[in-house]
Design a protein around this motif. Structure first.
Motif, PDB file in Angstrom:
ATOM      1  N   ALA A  67       0.844  -1.185   0.000  1.00 44.44           N
ATOM      2  CA  ALA A  67       0.000   0.000   0.000  1.00 44.44           C
ATOM      3  C   ALA A  67       0.882   1.239   0.000  1.00 44.44           C
ATOM      4  O   ALA A  67       1.989   1.226   0.523  1.00 44.44           O
ATOM      5  N   GLU A  68       0.378   2.331  -0.562  1.00 43.47           N
ATOM      6  CA  GLU A  68       1.165   3.550  -0.631  1.00 43.47           C
ATOM      7  C   GLU A  68       1.144   4.337   0.670  1.00 43.47           C
ATOM      8  O   GLU A  68       2.023   5.146   0.930  1.00 43.47           O
ATOM      9  N   GLU A  69       0.118   4.121   1.498  1.00 41.66           N
ATOM     10  CA  GLU A  69       0.002   4.834   2.759  1.00 41.66           C
ATOM     11  C   GLU A  69      -0.072   3.824   3.894  1.00 41.66           C
ATOM     12  O   GLU A  69      -0.560   2.709   3.737  1.00 41.66           O
ATOM     13  N   ASP A  70       0.410   4.217   5.068  1.00 40.99           N
ATOM     14  CA  ASP A  70       0.334   3.355   6.230  1.00 40.99           C
ATOM     15  C   ASP A  70      -1.095   3.274   6.734  1.00 40.99           C
ATOM     16  O   ASP A  70      -1.886   4.178   6.550  1.00 40.99           O
ATOM     17  N   GLY A  71      -1.408   2.188   7.460  1.00 45.76           N
ATOM     18  CA  GLY A  71      -2.734   2.042   8.050  1.00 45.76           C
ATOM     19  C   GLY A  71      -2.931   0.621   8.507  1.00 45.76           C
ATOM     20  O   GLY A  71      -2.479  -0.305   7.854  1.00 45.76           O
ATOM     21  N   ASP A  72      -3.603   0.423   9.622  1.00 37.61           N
ATOM     22  CA  ASP A  72      -3.835  -0.906  10.144  1.00 37.61           C
ATOM     23  C   ASP A  72      -4.972  -1.559   9.387  1.00 37.61           C
ATOM     24  O   ASP A  72      -5.819  -0.878   8.828  1.00 37.61           O
ATOM     25  N   ARG A  73      -4.993  -2.866   9.360  1.00 40.13           N
ATOM     26  CA  ARG A  73      -6.053  -3.586   8.677  1.00 40.13           C
ATOM     27  C   ARG A  73      -7.387  -3.225   9.289  1.00 40.13           C
ATOM     28  O   ARG A  73      -7.587  -3.323  10.491  1.00 40.13           O
ATOM     29  N   PRO A  81     -11.720  11.270   0.279  1.00 40.50           N
ATOM     30  CA  PRO A  81     -12.064  10.076  -0.496  1.00 40.50           C
ATOM     31  C   PRO A  81     -11.421  10.095  -1.872  1.00 40.50           C
ATOM     32  O   PRO A  81     -11.362  11.122  -2.536  1.00 40.50           O
ATOM     33  N   GLY A  82     -10.945   8.914  -2.296  1.00 38.20           N
ATOM     34  CA  GLY A  82     -10.385   8.774  -3.629  1.00 38.20           C
ATOM     35  C   GLY A  82      -8.926   9.125  -3.743  1.00 38.20           C
ATOM     36  O   GLY A  82      -8.329   8.918  -4.799  1.00 38.20           O
ATOM     37  N   GLU A  83      -8.293   9.616  -2.672  1.00 33.91           N
ATOM     38  CA  GLU A  83      -6.904  10.034  -2.756  1.00 33.91           C
ATOM     39  C   GLU A  83      -5.924   8.945  -2.333  1.00 33.91           C
ATOM     40  O   GLU A  83      -4.733   9.064  -2.567  1.00 33.91           O
ATOM     41  N   LEU A  84      -6.408   7.905  -1.693  1.00 32.82           N
ATOM     42  CA  LEU A  84      -5.520   6.867  -1.192  1.00 32.82           C
ATOM     43  C   LEU A  84      -5.589   5.614  -2.043  1.00 32.82           C
ATOM     44  O   LEU A  84      -6.645   5.217  -2.521  1.00 32.82           O
ATOM     45  N   ALA A  85      -4.439   4.982  -2.224  1.00 33.38           N
ATOM     46  CA  ALA A  85      -4.387   3.701  -2.921  1.00 33.38           C
ATOM     47  C   ALA A  85      -5.027   2.638  -2.048  1.00 33.38           C
ATOM     48  O   ALA A  85      -5.157   2.807  -0.829  1.00 33.38           O
ATOM     49  N   VAL A 161     -10.152   1.677   0.035  1.00 35.10           N
ATOM     50  CA  VAL A 161     -10.626   0.308  -0.134  1.00 35.10           C
ATOM     51  C   VAL A 161      -9.548  -0.652   0.364  1.00 35.10           C
ATOM     52  O   VAL A 161      -8.360  -0.456   0.107  1.00 35.10           O
ATOM     53  N   LEU A 162      -9.968  -1.660   1.107  1.00 35.50           N
ATOM     54  CA  LEU A 162      -9.043  -2.690   1.578  1.00 35.50           C
ATOM     55  C   LEU A 162      -9.123  -3.900   0.657  1.00 35.50           C
ATOM     56  O   LEU A 162     -10.216  -4.370   0.342  1.00 35.50           O
TER      57      LEU A 162
END
Length: 220
Positions: A67-73, A81-85, A161-162
């Motif tokens: 993923a391009e950005e960090d984040g927990d599952r 909205p729409g800016e994150l991979a 989206v995950l």
């Protein structure tokens, strides 16, 4: 056009017989120096830009990886909205003596109390299979053999989206007895999977398994 060719591995079977389909017109230098496993599709090329000669799986290169950005599952970020991979994570369907390992999220975790297949986020530079080996070592304290891809589950996190890709896996030696993320680990028969309340992204994987999907591993 391409300075360093990296063949990579198949995200389905883990094989190394990957074909790159390059869409667009290459420079003369790129065409002359490209490896034999590069297929120049030209300007009219359609379809996925990667394929595996071993298992016939096809995919887009941009749809696999960290993923391009960090984040927990299961948790989103504060971007618009729409800016994150997509947040790309992997899960393991561990099999042993015709049973499957299920893991319940601990009270201190998001989605507490729901069942899931253990795994985690793909880090930069990792293949899905490498990420799964690392995650299970960190989370369950075990070494595993990763098999073929079962399928993908998705979840809408609101601003992102995950993508959850689940793989067959089996312990190499010791079996897991505890988890850093779960308060309960249980081995169950395939038919008992329906009796649990699953995290949303895992549901399509459970359905495939209950419908009869069989474990697949590369021949040694």
């Amino acid at each position: 056009m391409h300075n360093d060719w990296v063949r990579g591995t198949c995200p389905c079977c883990g094989g190394d017989q990957v074909i790159h389909r390059v869409i667009g017109m290459p420079t003369a230098e790129a065409h002359e120096t490209a490896p034999a496993w590069v297929d120049w599709a030209g300007c009219t090329g359609l379809g996925p830009d990667r394929s595996c000669e071993e298992c016939a799986h096809t995919w887009w290169a941009e749809d696999v990886g960290a993923a391009e950005e960090d984040g927990d599952r299961g948790e989103g970020d504060d971007e618009a909205p729409g800016e994150l991979a997509p947040l790309r994570v992997v899960g393991a369907v561990l099999v042993r003596d015709q049973q499957i390992l299920t893991a319940r999220r601990a009270p201190s975790r998001s989605s507490a109390g729901l069942w899931e297949f253990p795994g985690g986020k793909i880090e930069p530079g990792e293949s899905p299979q490498q990420a799964l080996v690392r995650e299970l070592r960190e989370e369950l304290g075990i070494e595993v053999e990763v098999g073929w891809l079962i399928g993908r589950g998705e979840a809408d996190l609101g601003d992102r989206v995950l993508h959850l890709d689940c793989y067959w896996a089996r312990p190499i030696a010791a079996r897991p007895t505890s988890s850093t993320d779960h308060d309960r680990l249980e081995w169950v028969d395939r038919g008992a999977l329906r009796e649990r309340e699953w995290a949303g992204p895992d549901v399509p994987i459970v359905e495939r398994i209950v419908a009869g999907a069989a474990p697949q591993f590369r021949e040694r």
